[in-house]
Write a protein that holds these residues in place. Structure first.
Motif, PDB file in Angstrom:
ATOM      1  N   ILE A 299       0.838  -1.197   0.000  1.00 48.47           N
ATOM      2  CA  ILE A 299       0.000   0.000   0.000  1.00 48.47           C
ATOM      3  C   ILE A 299       0.873   1.248   0.000  1.00 48.47           C
ATOM      4  CG2 ILE A 299      -1.647   1.324   1.367  1.00 48.47           C
ATOM      5  CD1 ILE A 299      -2.853  -1.420   2.178  1.00 48.47           C
ATOM      6  N   ALA A 300       1.948   1.233   0.781  1.00 51.84           N
ATOM      7  CA  ALA A 300       2.855   2.380   0.814  1.00 51.84           C
ATOM      8  C   ALA A 300       3.524   2.585  -0.547  1.00 51.84           C
ATOM      9  CB  ALA A 300       3.903   2.186   1.899  1.00 51.84           C
ATOM     10  N   GLY A 301       3.909   1.506  -1.185  1.00 49.66           N
ATOM     11  CA  GLY A 301       4.530   1.605  -2.511  1.00 49.66           C
ATOM     12  C   GLY A 301       3.568   2.143  -3.552  1.00 49.66           C
ATOM     13  N   ILE A 302       2.320   1.694  -3.498  1.00 48.12           N
ATOM     14  CA  ILE A 302       1.309   2.194  -4.438  1.00 48.12           C
ATOM     15  C   ILE A 302       1.061   3.674  -4.208  1.00 48.12           C
ATOM     16  CG2 ILE A 302      -1.140   2.048  -5.048  1.00 48.12           C
ATOM     17  CD1 ILE A 302      -0.886  -0.997  -4.501  1.00 48.12           C
ATOM     18  N   ALA A 303       0.971   4.073  -2.939  1.00 44.81           N
ATOM     19  CA  ALA A 303       0.747   5.487  -2.628  1.00 44.81           C
ATOM     20  C   ALA A 303       1.926   6.337  -3.089  1.00 44.81           C
ATOM     21  CB  ALA A 303       0.528   5.657  -1.129  1.00 44.81           C
ATOM     22  N   PHE A 304       3.144   5.842  -2.895  1.00 48.76           N
ATOM     23  CA  PHE A 304       4.328   6.590  -3.311  1.00 48.76           C
ATOM     24  C   PHE A 304       4.377   6.742  -4.823  1.00 48.76           C
ATOM     25  CE2 PHE A 304       8.831   6.675  -4.571  1.00 48.76           C
ATOM     26  CZ  PHE A 304       9.199   7.853  -3.959  1.00 48.76           C
TER      27      PHE A 304
END
Length: 48
Positions: free
Chosen positions: A11-16
């Motif tokens: 999720i953090a990677g997608i948001a970034f």
């Protein structure tokens, strides 16, 4: 516990990546919202 950290990382990677794309191309999020609304209307017509 590994699964939770894995999904949190995803999720953090997608948001970034979404933040990076939207900063490089500011019209992309607006276009995605517009096209998403259009697809939702078409989907409602097909299934109702």
């Amino acid at each position: 516990m590994k699964g939770i950290s894995f999904f949190a990382g995803m999720i953090a990677g997608i948001a970034f990546s979404a933040a990076t794309v939207s900063s490089c191309y500011p019209d992309v999020p607006r276009r995605m919202m517009r096209d998403g609304k259009r697809m939702a209307k078409i989907g409602k017509k097909l299934f109702i």
